[in-house]
Scaffold this active site. Sequence first.
Site, PDB file in Angstrom:
ATOM      1  N   LYS A   1       1.427   4.404  -2.844  1.00 54.60           N
ATOM      2  CA  LYS A   1       1.372   5.834  -2.535  1.00 54.60           C
ATOM      3  C   LYS A   1       2.620   6.563  -3.010  1.00 54.60           C
ATOM      4  CE  LYS A   1      -1.713   5.174   1.379  1.00 54.60           C
ATOM      5  NZ  LYS A   1      -1.771   4.906   2.813  1.00 54.60           N
TER       6      LYS A   1
ATOM      7  N   ASP B   1       0.832  -1.199   0.000  1.00 55.22           N
ATOM      8  CA  ASP B   1       0.000   0.000   0.000  1.00 55.22           C
ATOM      9  C   ASP B   1       0.876   1.261   0.000  1.00 55.22           C
ATOM     10  OD1 ASP B   1      -2.601   1.217   0.210  1.00 55.22           O
ATOM     11  OD2 ASP B   1      -1.952   1.805   2.242  1.00 55.22           O
TER      12      ASP B   1
END
Length: 820
Positions: free
Chosen positions: A685, A681
């Site tokens: 980003k 994750d």
Amino acid sequence: MRVLKFGGTSVGTVDSINQVIEVIKSRVKEDEEVAVVYSAFGGVTNRLIEIGNMASNADIEYQDHLHSVEERHFNAIRGLIPVKQQSSLIAQVKGLFNKIEDLLRGIELIQEISPRTLDLLVSFGERLSTTIITAAIKEKGLTAQMLDTREVIVSDSNFGNANVNFSTTNDNITNYFKENKAQVTCITGFIARNIDGVTTTLGRGGSDYTASIFGAALTASTIEIWTDVNGMMTADPRKVKNAFTIPKISYAEAMELSHFGAKVIYPPSLTPAFQKNIPVKVLNTFEADHEGTLISRESPKKAYSITGISSIDDIALVNVQGNGMIGVAGVSARLFSVLAANKISVILISQASSEHSICFAISPKDAKEVKSLLEEEFAVEMSHSDIESINIQEHLSVIAIVGEGMKASSGTSGKLFGVLGQNGVNVIAVAQGSSELNISVVIEKKNISKALNAIHERFFNVDGVTLNLFMVGPTGLIGKTLLRQIHQQKAYLKKNKNLNLKLIGLSNTRQMLIDAEGIDISKWKEELKERGEKTNLAEFVGDIQTLNLPYSIFIDNTADKNMVQFYYPLMDASVSIVTPNKVANSGPYKDYKKLQDIAKARNVKFLYETNVGAGLPIINTLQGLIEAGDEIHKIEAVLSGTLAYIFNNFQMGKSFLQIVKEAKEQGFTEPDPREDLSGMDVARKILILAREIGLELEPEDVTIEPLLNEACTKAASVEDFYTELDKDNDRFEKLLLEADALDKKLRFIATLENGEAKLGLRTVDKNHPFYNLAGSENIIAFTTERYKHNPLVVKGPGAGAEVTAMGVFADIISLSSLLN
Ligand code: ADP
Ligand code: ASP
Ligand code: MG
């Protein structure tokens, strides 16, 4: 003397005719003598034209249609006149219908309907309505006489659109009124005769003209045009809901608006009134007390930079193009003379200053004829290629903004093009009248409603600006929270920013609902349940495109990867996208690029501030730095709330496993905590940030230094993973002890430097901005040319429904700033 005119919309039914008589009575009280012009009953002129065409095609069903027109008139008689008094009127009306039948039989026999015959046929509409209303007025106790205008209005023989001979007509009218007296003179609108006594008509909508002719001839005190709306409005109220009455308007402006489609008044009708300076009022039969609009010489100062907007829905654009036209005098003169000689009316002309092309708008019904006329006229030039092409483009509309105020204020056209641009409406041609009274734009017909509403909203910002919202994923945590926030904040935004947030569409995985009138946000769940249909996203998206509302925003609150495919067609249809969903931006670079490109090309926004750090202003800050010319040297960040929580709380005395479990219990992790611990994750980003600064990185270009060992990663279940993680506890404790010994802290950090994106576990010392972090805080440090020694730091909660929804909300509201 006062002249009144009641249009078809006022004389459609028994009730409305009674309403008309009430108005007339009130005027007789004030003025004693009134002249009243009537149109045919609403829709009758159109019906007669259709019936005439059917007869000429030997379609004998015309008889049934005629019968229903007849019935309508008899019903009116029955509703207006007491039974005992009906017979003579019925006989009179029957007589007129017999004449219509004879005429139609003739048309059927010769299978042809000439403009001359058509004029005679449609004249019955006004003759019938006026006959019946005259009788009804007498019935109400007023003295009334009927004047068939073929007795007084004399025109040329341009059937369908005859030109009035004013000197004869004016004399006839004044003589008539000298010799005939009654409280109410009932006058047939629309019709006239030529010098030989043959029936003619004054053009569609021409009853207004009749009223103006009488008003001027009689030097009336006022001409009142009674219709079904409260005067001339800022736009056609059927197309723009927020249109409102223009209290006062100049003749010039009113003519300009009506020329460009404001049907409320027939364009030529103002000329006679204007010449004699007779005020014209436009009033509503069904709201007789309303002030309506006063049309006069004066153009009072208005609160808005324009007076009104009008549109013609269907036009064709002719483009005559060629190098041979440059500097050759007379091409346009010849062109427009051919059109004039053939009675083709030109709606607008727009010539490029290069003289390379001439472009003009006409009614689509004339398109074929115009093409062949011009090809014939310019045959020689075409054979020499001086004129290269004569193109006709159809399915277009014209919008005109009109107002004397434009002369004084600059920036009106900029504003107009701005609105159109923001809504993805392509401008095909532009014309500005030399009087600076109007600017007209030609656009595709499919955008007419959106364009009118958006332009109206921008220029007459009375009810504020409206953002039309379509949301997928309302049931998830972020969606639900966002809807609650919008509901709570709606009144504030309306009051303080004059901003309306209108929820038009909602869809979760089971049900979807679209309502152009708006969905009640406070009851969205019930609304979706009660009125929703089974979800079909392609249909949902199709409906958004078809509705084509101005300032439409699609909010994707899902984490669904299938949603992205819909972003493209939506943006193509000039719908902006706001989303916390990272999928679109963190897949292959070409997909990311494609979205950015469409957004630019379509002039729509694609906003995803919450992709990184939830509600924290990270992407906006980064974009701001870049736009302001700063150069990004390095980005360092803690971008996972889960990993932040874990390392902020990992201390001696607790095992690493315990901390992970704690994080899970507090709702900070995914059901399988490995999804967070894998770093995937965070990798997404940092990839998005890298792309924001212009790096063309692919997902696999991000180097992840794994936190977990292979046994943990491969464990078949969460329980097995826990077992493996506990076995690996020593490694984590060792890292912690080493860090503690140096008075350092463990942080899982993503770094972007020298074009490379990396993430892994690092230690930071007391002087590092990441040293003091609490809870699940995110932090990001931008080291740039301008923030070289002391990085720019953004820090705060980087996860959670409240802050994420708020970030999405802020993105939505930011779209409204484009509109001011
Ligand atoms: P009538 O039968 O009374 O002559 P029309 O149908 O010819 O009525 O004209 C009235 C209609 O004009 C209204 O119902 C309205 O929809 C339309 N219209 C178009 N533009 C405007 C405008 N700017 N202001 C008011 N009405 C308008
Ligand atoms: N009845 C005519 C028409 O429909 C004239 C009018 O209504 O003004 O065009
Ligand atoms: Mg009309």
